[in-house]
Design an enzyme around this catalytic site. Structure first.
Site, short mmCIF file in Angstrom:
data_model
loop_
_atom_site.label_atom_id
_atom_site.label_comp_id
_atom_site.label_asym_id
_atom_site.label_seq_id
_atom_site.Cartn_x
_atom_site.Cartn_y
_atom_site.Cartn_z
N ARG A 19 0.86 -1.18 0.00
CA ARG A 19 0.00 0.00 0.00
C ARG A 19 0.90 1.24 0.00
O ARG A 19 1.99 1.23 0.59
CB ARG A 19 -0.91 0.02 1.23
CG ARG A 19 -2.10 -0.93 1.16
CD ARG A 19 -3.14 -0.52 0.10
NE ARG A 19 -4.31 -1.37 0.10
CZ ARG A 19 -4.51 -2.43 -0.68
NH1 ARG A 19 -3.59 -2.80 -1.55
NH2 ARG A 19 -5.63 -3.13 -0.62
N HIS A 37 -1.82 0.03 -9.80
CA HIS A 37 -2.40 -0.89 -8.81
C HIS A 37 -2.91 -2.18 -9.47
O HIS A 37 -4.09 -2.53 -9.35
CB HIS A 37 -3.51 -0.20 -8.01
CG HIS A 37 -3.78 -0.86 -6.69
ND1 HIS A 37 -4.01 -0.16 -5.52
CD2 HIS A 37 -3.84 -2.18 -6.34
CE1 HIS A 37 -4.22 -1.00 -4.54
NE2 HIS A 37 -4.12 -2.25 -5.01
#
Ligand code: NAP
Ligand code: GLV
Length: 307
Positions: free
Chosen positions: A222, A270
């Protein structure tokens, strides 16, 4: 009743869930239903206050591994069980992603790319896998398999976790002091840590500077892990040679962010490990059976720990 929130692939998930759970009544967002009948929700990135409408909610299944978007919100009561995906086909993809970044750096594709742009034919000194020290932050469902796979390919692999772990052919350590000792011995740092209060800016200016000059960094966990300003400074000082980033503090990465144009940064949106609907639904159905039988369920989230 089970309620589904997966707007991007709603029909596909609905069909798979109905096939896997033929005895369940399954409704999809934004269908109006008797909200009191809903006990289970399957969701990814649900909007603010989404869960408020379900007074009898018992279980939430997330369609991903990271649960940060399901925590720190006030529409999920404490007693609701939160269950995330465990691997479900993501570990293989994560290994591929880590290996891609690792090879890009070890086989010096970043340097050859720059040489090509100015028409330079200049072989670089050979660097073998066994001469490329890899450190993996996070040895959970994904990190553990990445570590094992890279070790099998001949890389010296170290791994870092919160509790002590033991993985064959991987040098495992835990605790912040151990991390600080490991970073100067790392050529490629790969992170697959969750976003928690403890991992927020874990890689700050001081820790990033512990990496040796010309090291590489890959982040697929993250974006909150990294102090992005500090990373940019270090890149501008040419301390790090190559950075591959899949996750960012703000996503999508704002168009004006200097990472986009930086010659040492490779950006992906992502995508390091996508959720595979068939595997996700098979796992959710199996977990529902375990829950119904009162058995422990893999992927049950400890909401206080944050993952
Ligand atoms: P997991 O099984 O929960 O593993 C998490 C690992 O991180 C564990 O080894 C845990 O340590 C370690 N950890 C957590 N907090 C820590 C801390 N403060 N200090 C040291 N280690 C810490 O999770 P997973 O299934 O492997 O997934 C990891 C993360 O990958 C997800 O949370 C998500 O954010 C990210 N992800 C990204 C993508 C993508 O496409 N970019 C796809 C899937 C997942 P212990 O072993 O000691 O518990
Ligand atoms: C994706 O980022 C996930 O957490 O599954």
């Amino acid at each position: 009743m089970l309620y589904l929130y997966a707007p991007d692939q709603q029909d596909h998930y609905h069909r798979l869930l109905q096939e896997a759970l033929p005895d369940w009544s399954i409704a999809c967002w934004p269908q109006e239903v008797n909200a009191e009948a809903v006990t289970h929700v399957v969701a990814w990135k649900p909007p603010v206050a989404f869960f408020q409408r379900f007074p009898n909610l018992q279980v939430i299944f997330t369609l991903g591994a990271g649960v940060d978007k399901f925590l720190h919100r006030d529409d999920i009561p404490e007693h609701v069980t939160l269950i995330r995906l465990t691997d479900a086909g993501m570990a293989q993809q994560m290994t591929e992603y880590a290996l891609y970044g690792l090879l890009h750096y070890q086989r010096q594709m970043d340097i050859y790319r720059q040489q090509q742009q100015v028409g330079v034919w200049q072989p670089q000194p050979t660097r073998l896998a066994k001469q490329t020290r890899v450190t993996i932050l996070g040895l959970g469902q994904l990190g553990m398999q990445v570590a094992q796979n890279l070790a099998r390919l001949g890389y010296p692999v170290s791994g870092w976790s919160r509790q002590a772990r033991s993985i064959e052919h991987v040098h495992c350590v835990h605790g912040c002091d151990a991390l600080d000792r490991l970073l100067p011995e790392t050529d490629v740092l790969f992170s697959i840590l969750p976003a928690t209060d403890e991992t927020q800016h874990l890689l700050d200016a001081r820790r990033l500077a512990l990496l040796p000059k010309n090291a590489a960094l890959i982040n697929a966990g993250r974006g909150t892990l990294i102090d992005q300003e500090a990373l940019l400074n270090l890149l501008n000082q040419q301390h790090l040679r190559f950075v591959l980033l899949d996750v960012f503090a703000e996503e999508p990465l704002p168009a004006e962010h200097p990472f986009w144009q930086h010659p040492s940064v490779l950006i992906t949106p992502h995508i390091a490990a996508d959720t595979i609907p068939e595997e996700a639904v098979a796992q959710i159905a199996a977990n529902m059976q375990l829950l119904a039988n009162g058995l422990p369920v893999p992927g049950q989230v400890d909401r206080h720990r944050g993952y």
